[in-house]
Design an enzyme around this catalytic site. Structure first.
Site, PDB file in Angstrom:
ATOM      1  N   ASP A  30      -3.526  -1.961  33.919  1.00 51.84           N
ATOM      2  CA  ASP A  30      -2.563  -2.388  33.482  1.00 51.84           C
ATOM      3  C   ASP A  30      -2.783  -3.932  32.707  1.00 51.84           C
ATOM      4  O   ASP A  30      -3.950  -4.313  32.972  1.00 51.84           O
ATOM      5  CB  ASP A  30      -1.473  -2.690  34.537  1.00 51.84           C
ATOM      6  CG  ASP A  30      -0.313  -2.749  34.030  1.00 51.84           C
ATOM      7  OD1 ASP A  30       0.856  -1.731  34.512  1.00 51.84           O
ATOM      8  OD2 ASP A  30       0.412  -3.598  33.402  1.00 51.84           O
ATOM      9  N   THR A 123       7.195   9.646  28.876  1.00 48.80           N
ATOM     10  CA  THR A 123       8.522  10.313  28.168  1.00 48.80           C
ATOM     11  C   THR A 123       8.527  10.095  26.819  1.00 48.80           C
ATOM     12  O   THR A 123       8.782   8.726  26.336  1.00 48.80           O
ATOM     13  CB  THR A 123       9.636  10.263  28.845  1.00 48.80           C
ATOM     14  OG1 THR A 123       9.491  10.528  30.225  1.00 48.80           O
ATOM     15  CG2 THR A 123      10.656  10.996  28.248  1.00 48.80           C
ATOM     16  N   LEU A 193       9.168  13.072  38.660  1.00 50.04           N
ATOM     17  CA  LEU A 193       9.201  12.132  40.026  1.00 50.04           C
ATOM     18  C   LEU A 193      10.813  11.258  39.953  1.00 50.04           C
ATOM     19  O   LEU A 193      11.161  10.941  38.625  1.00 50.04           O
ATOM     20  CB  LEU A 193       8.050  11.449  40.299  1.00 50.04           C
ATOM     21  CG  LEU A 193       7.667  10.099  39.556  1.00 50.04           C
ATOM     22  CD1 LEU A 193       8.676   8.975  39.732  1.00 50.04           C
ATOM     23  CD2 LEU A 193       6.383   9.832  39.898  1.00 50.04           C
ATOM     24  N   GLU A 195      12.547   7.934  41.590  1.00 45.57           N
ATOM     25  CA  GLU A 195      12.266   6.828  42.129  1.00 45.57           C
ATOM     26  C   GLU A 195      12.928   6.821  43.546  1.00 45.57           C
ATOM     27  O   GLU A 195      13.976   7.426  43.696  1.00 45.57           O
ATOM     28  CB  GLU A 195      12.841   5.528  41.253  1.00 45.57           C
ATOM     29  CG  GLU A 195      11.889   5.069  40.163  1.00 45.57           C
ATOM     30  CD  GLU A 195      12.464   4.094  39.326  1.00 45.57           C
ATOM     31  OE1 GLU A 195      13.239   3.363  39.712  1.00 45.57           O
ATOM     32  OE2 GLU A 195      12.172   4.228  38.227  1.00 45.57           O
ATOM     33  N   ASN A 266      16.434  15.740  31.653  1.00 45.95           N
ATOM     34  CA  ASN A 266      17.243  14.787  31.938  1.00 45.95           C
ATOM     35  C   ASN A 266      18.527  14.488  31.301  1.00 45.95           C
ATOM     36  O   ASN A 266      19.607  14.091  32.023  1.00 45.95           O
ATOM     37  CB  ASN A 266      16.291  13.412  31.427  1.00 45.95           C
ATOM     38  CG  ASN A 266      15.658  13.058  32.665  1.00 45.95           C
ATOM     39  OD1 ASN A 266      15.452  13.320  33.672  1.00 45.95           O
ATOM     40  ND2 ASN A 266      14.634  11.813  32.354  1.00 45.95           N
ATOM     41  N   CYS A 318      15.562   5.908  32.950  1.00 51.55           N
ATOM     42  CA  CYS A 318      15.348   7.191  31.980  1.00 51.55           C
ATOM     43  C   CYS A 318      16.504   7.751  31.680  1.00 51.55           C
ATOM     44  O   CYS A 318      16.520   8.297  30.387  1.00 51.55           O
ATOM     45  CB  CYS A 318      14.720   8.049  33.229  1.00 51.55           C
ATOM     46  SG  CYS A 318      12.989   7.528  33.718  1.00 51.55           S
ATOM     47  N   LYS A 321      18.093   6.021  28.452  1.00 60.97           N
ATOM     48  CA  LYS A 321      17.163   6.030  27.119  1.00 60.97           C
ATOM     49  C   LYS A 321      16.732   7.355  26.769  1.00 60.97           C
ATOM     50  O   LYS A 321      16.524   7.619  25.568  1.00 60.97           O
ATOM     51  CB  LYS A 321      15.741   5.096  27.408  1.00 60.97           C
ATOM     52  CG  LYS A 321      14.645   5.892  28.209  1.00 60.97           C
ATOM     53  CD  LYS A 321      13.652   4.934  28.387  1.00 60.97           C
ATOM     54  CE  LYS A 321      12.433   5.426  29.139  1.00 60.97           C
ATOM     55  NZ  LYS A 321      11.725   6.848  28.910  1.00 60.97           N
TER      56      LYS A 321
HETATM   57  N1  LIG Z   1      10.326   5.529  36.402  1.00 55.73           N
HETATM   58  C1  LIG Z   1      10.892   6.903  36.557  1.00 55.73           C
HETATM   59  O1  LIG Z   1      11.451   7.120  37.296  1.00 55.73           O
HETATM   60  C2  LIG Z   1      10.242   7.787  35.345  1.00 55.73           C
HETATM   61  C3  LIG Z   1      10.178   9.159  35.720  1.00 55.73           C
HETATM   62  C4  LIG Z   1       9.718  10.071  35.025  1.00 55.73           C
HETATM   63  C5  LIG Z   1       9.094   9.696  33.736  1.00 55.73           C
HETATM   64  N2  LIG Z   1       9.188   8.245  33.457  1.00 55.73           N
HETATM   65  C6  LIG Z   1       8.592   7.864  32.224  1.00 55.73           C
HETATM   66  O2  LIG Z   1       7.333   7.355  32.464  1.00 55.73           O
HETATM   67  C7  LIG Z   1       6.864   6.378  31.597  1.00 55.73           C
HETATM   68  C8  LIG Z   1       6.394   5.112  32.427  1.00 55.73           C
HETATM   69  O3  LIG Z   1       7.784   4.876  32.981  1.00 55.73           O
HETATM   70  P1  LIG Z   1       7.598   3.809  34.355  1.00 55.73           P
HETATM   71  O4  LIG Z   1       9.123   3.690  34.874  1.00 55.73           O
HETATM   72  O5  LIG Z   1       6.714   3.993  35.164  1.00 55.73           O
HETATM   73  O6  LIG Z   1       7.382   2.307  33.516  1.00 55.73           O
HETATM   74  P2  LIG Z   1       7.135   0.973  33.953  1.00 55.73           P
HETATM   75  O7  LIG Z   1       7.820  -0.022  32.899  1.00 55.73           O
HETATM   76  O8  LIG Z   1       7.316   0.777  35.289  1.00 55.73           O
HETATM   77  O9  LIG Z   1       5.697   0.659  33.910  1.00 55.73           O
HETATM   78  C9  LIG Z   1       4.919   0.726  32.601  1.00 55.73           C
HETATM   79  C10 LIG Z   1       3.518  -0.110  32.836  1.00 55.73           C
HETATM   80  O10 LIG Z   1       2.670   0.059  31.693  1.00 55.73           O
HETATM   81  C11 LIG Z   1       2.037  -1.259  31.240  1.00 55.73           C
HETATM   82  N3  LIG Z   1       1.721  -1.635  30.192  1.00 55.73           N
HETATM   83  C12 LIG Z   1       2.526  -1.636  28.970  1.00 55.73           C
HETATM   84  N4  LIG Z   1       1.387  -1.575  28.009  1.00 55.73           N
HETATM   85  C13 LIG Z   1       0.368  -1.574  28.332  1.00 55.73           C
HETATM   86  C14 LIG Z   1      -1.038  -1.375  27.930  1.00 55.73           C
HETATM   87  N5  LIG Z   1      -1.434  -1.652  26.426  1.00 55.73           N
HETATM   88  N6  LIG Z   1      -2.105  -1.334  28.668  1.00 55.73           N
HETATM   89  C15 LIG Z   1      -1.829  -1.167  30.063  1.00 55.73           C
HETATM   90  N7  LIG Z   1      -0.839  -1.234  30.636  1.00 55.73           N
HETATM   91  C16 LIG Z   1       0.171  -1.215  29.673  1.00 55.73           C
HETATM   92  C17 LIG Z   1       3.105  -2.175  31.916  1.00 55.73           C
HETATM   93  O11 LIG Z   1       2.642  -3.683  32.158  1.00 55.73           O
HETATM   94  C18 LIG Z   1       3.835  -1.619  33.224  1.00 55.73           C
HETATM   95  O12 LIG Z   1       3.162  -2.206  34.266  1.00 55.73           O
HETATM   96  C19 LIG Z   1       8.204   6.100  30.582  1.00 55.73           C
HETATM   97  O13 LIG Z   1       7.855   6.930  29.288  1.00 55.73           O
HETATM   98  C20 LIG Z   1       9.316   6.736  31.594  1.00 55.73           C
HETATM   99  O14 LIG Z   1      10.467   7.281  30.616  1.00 55.73           O
HETATM  100  C21 LIG Z   1       9.664   7.396  34.277  1.00 55.73           C
END
Ligand SMILES: NC(=O)c1ccc[n+]([C@@H]2O[C@H](COP(=O)([O-])OP(=O)(O)OC[C@H]3O[C@@H](n4cnc5c(N)ncnc54)[C@H](O)[C@@H]3O)[C@@H](O)[C@H]2O)c1
Length: 489
Positions: A30, A123, A193, A195, A266, A318, A321
């Site tokens: 990260d 996504t 997944l 949350e 979604n 999710c 967006k």
């Molecule tokens: N949260 C959910 O329930 C869920 C479920 C399915 C899919 N998704 C998708 O998964 C993706 C991630 O979602 P999330 O909820 O985990 O996001 P999040 O915001 O919780 O985490 C994203 C992470 O990426 C890091 N990051 C950003 N730029 C970076 C870089 N250049 N190098 C390294 N790390 C970097 C951020 O610091 C952050 O910790 C999204 O596209 C989301 O739509 C989320």
């Protein structure tokens, strides 16, 4: 297998931790140093049931590591997941700037020693697989190891004399292994997944979707997920295997279809909830009870009972967006997706329902004290992104009410992330109820189903309860002397 997961948010951290549990060697990367520092100390930066223990066991075994060093982590890994955020831009488009930065960095970091599979887990809009491939190639063009490889191919072409790498013929690259696809392939592996149950969802998913243009990439991902597909692992204490899970289907398809599957899933779930809310609003007017109605039509096997709970509407990071991004994609192709627009519109309207109910019950909102039970967008998470509670609180404050809130987990996160929201935070439901003219159930945390209504009623100014999630029994609430208002009943 050696795995790098870029982005340690809700998706990346859970995915990396679960893959390490299965025996893979995982490094989670990260850019947020605070997160990586916390993780190295064994603290999870997010609340997800069971995650702390799995992180601790992976760290102790030594096959789960955390890093801010992307180039080093990429070099060490065969499979590289991109799991960074894709938040919405004001236009509704997905913000792909994080994906872009990571894809280019990966291209710059590859050591060109072996073939890597770069996996889009974020996504992302349709076509992003091809776009990520282009970006990694851009990074590769600035990569010294790659330029050296090309130079040696150019040398071979001219019989050893130095040559410009840009002049290397395709035939020579092929024989020399210096085509970009010898160095990396891009695949799509969308995440489903939820949350709050993210660990069980990762170990026992309904399906695994793999999108790839090349069978090698699909095979490597299939191998990575083998223990989940065949259910050969010993379940962790925090996520026992459901009796009916014996194997997990794998949907292997092309990149665009894999990307679309995520948006379609979604959009459908959000539409199902908006549909239930639409019916609830009609129920209320005609004197029907949405709970009874859903019980009756949800038993139809073509419909199914899940995601039909009427209430204050969907939220979270999710649904909103992803539906907006899908609308944007459709429009890019000159298609106006009327049903998706309605899904969003119904949801927007639904967030005003608690305020209307309060107006009905209290008449005047100005100067009243309203207690919100729950802040997170759903139970068992501290995630507040697009949480209905934020909008409801803001509306009430705007209308001149004093707003108190109690969430079992998200009080502190809300206070930190939304300092401008003038909410008074209470440490439990009883202290929340003190001096309130009404309380509103906004998030269906399990403990709210078992509130001691007599005790709560005693400390309130007026006994009004708005059940924004229809989790309480109206008769029991009224028996405790409350005025009860549910949604669609
Ligand atoms: N949260 C959910 O329930 C869920 C479920 C399915 C899919 N998704 C998708 O998964 C993706 C991630 O979602 P999330 O909820 O985990 O996001 P999040 O915001 O919780 O985490 C994203 C992470 O990426 C890091 N990051 C950003 N730029 C970076 C870089 N250049 N190098 C390294 N790390 C970097 C951020 O610091 C952050 O910790 C999204 O596209 C989301 O739509 C989320």
């Amino acid at each position: 297998m050696e795995v790098c997961v870029v982005g340690t948010g809700y998706v990346g951290l859970v995915t990396g931790t679960c893959l390490a549990y299965l025996g893979h060697s995982v490094v989670c990367v990260d850019i947020d140093e605070r997160k990586i520092e916390m993780l190295r100390k064994g603290q999870s930066p997010i609340y997800e049931p069971g995650l702390d223990q799995l992180i601790a066991s992976g760290t102790q075994r030594g096959n789960l590591r955390f890093s801010t060093n992307l180039p080093k982590s990429v070099k060490e890994s065969e499979i590289i997941f991109i799991a960074v955020g894709t938040p919405p831009l004001p236009s509704g488009k997905a913000d792909l700037s994080y994906v872009k930065a990571v894809a280019q960095s990966i291209g710059r970091a590859l050591d060109c020693e072996r073939r890597r599979v770069i996996v889009n887990k974020s996504t992302v809009p349709i076509g992003s697989g091809n776009w990520v491939e282009m970006l990694v190639k851009e990074g590769l063009n600035e990569n010294p190891a790659w330029r050296e490889k090309l130079a040696s191919a150019a040398g071979a072409q001219t019989g050893g004399s130095t040559a410009d790498p840009a002049t290397v013929s395709t035939a020579n690259r092929r024989s020399n292994g210096s085509k970009p696809e010898d160095i990396f392939l891009v695949a799509s592996n969308p995440e489903f997944l939820r949350e709050g149950s993210a660990i069980a969802d990762t170990f026992y998913p309904d399906r695994i979707v793999i999108g790839a243009t090349d069978s090698y990439a699909a095979e490597r991902l299939r191998a990575l997920y083998e223990p989940i597909v065949e259910q050969t692992f010993t379940p962790p204490a925090s996520a026992s295997r459901p009796a009916d899970v014996t194997a997990v289907p794998v949907v292997t398809t092309d990149l665009a279809s894999a990307e679309m599957i995520k948006y379609a899933a979604n959009a459908f779930l959000a539409t199902k909830i908006s549909f239930a809310n639409e019916i609830a609003n009609i129920c209320e007017r005609v004197g029907a009870d949405i709970k009874e109605v859903v019980r009756g039509f949800g038993l139809d096997s073509r419909i199914g009972p899940k995601f039909l709970n009427a209430g204050v509407g969907w939220g979270g990071s999710c649904f909103g967006k992803d539906v907006s991004a899908l609308i944007d994609i459709a429009r890019e192709y000159s298609y106006e997706p009327a049903l998706l627009h309605s899904t969003v519109d119904v949801n927007k309207r639904q967030r005003h329902v608690p305020v209307q109910k309060l107006q009905e019950a209290l008449k005047i909102i100005k100067g009243k004290t309203i207690g919100l039970l729950g802040l997170a967008f759903k139970p068992n998470t501290d995630d507040l992104r697009d949480a209905p509670a934020l909008e409801i609180a803001a509306q009430l404050i705007e209308m001149g009410a004093r707003v108190k809130a109690y969430d079992p987990i998200a009080n502190e996160a809300c206070h930190r992330q939304y300092p401008e929201l003038k909410i008074e935070y209470a440490p439990n439901a009883i202290e929340l109820a003190e001096d309130c003219d009404a309380v509103v159930v906004v998030t269906e945390w399990e403990e709210f189903r078992y509130l001691d209504l007599n005790q709560i009623g005693e400390v309130m100014n007026q006994k009004v309860l708005v059940d924004g999630r229809n989790v309480l029994d109206p008769e029991a609430v009224e028996a405790a002397g409350f005025k009860y208002r549910g949604v669609g009943r």
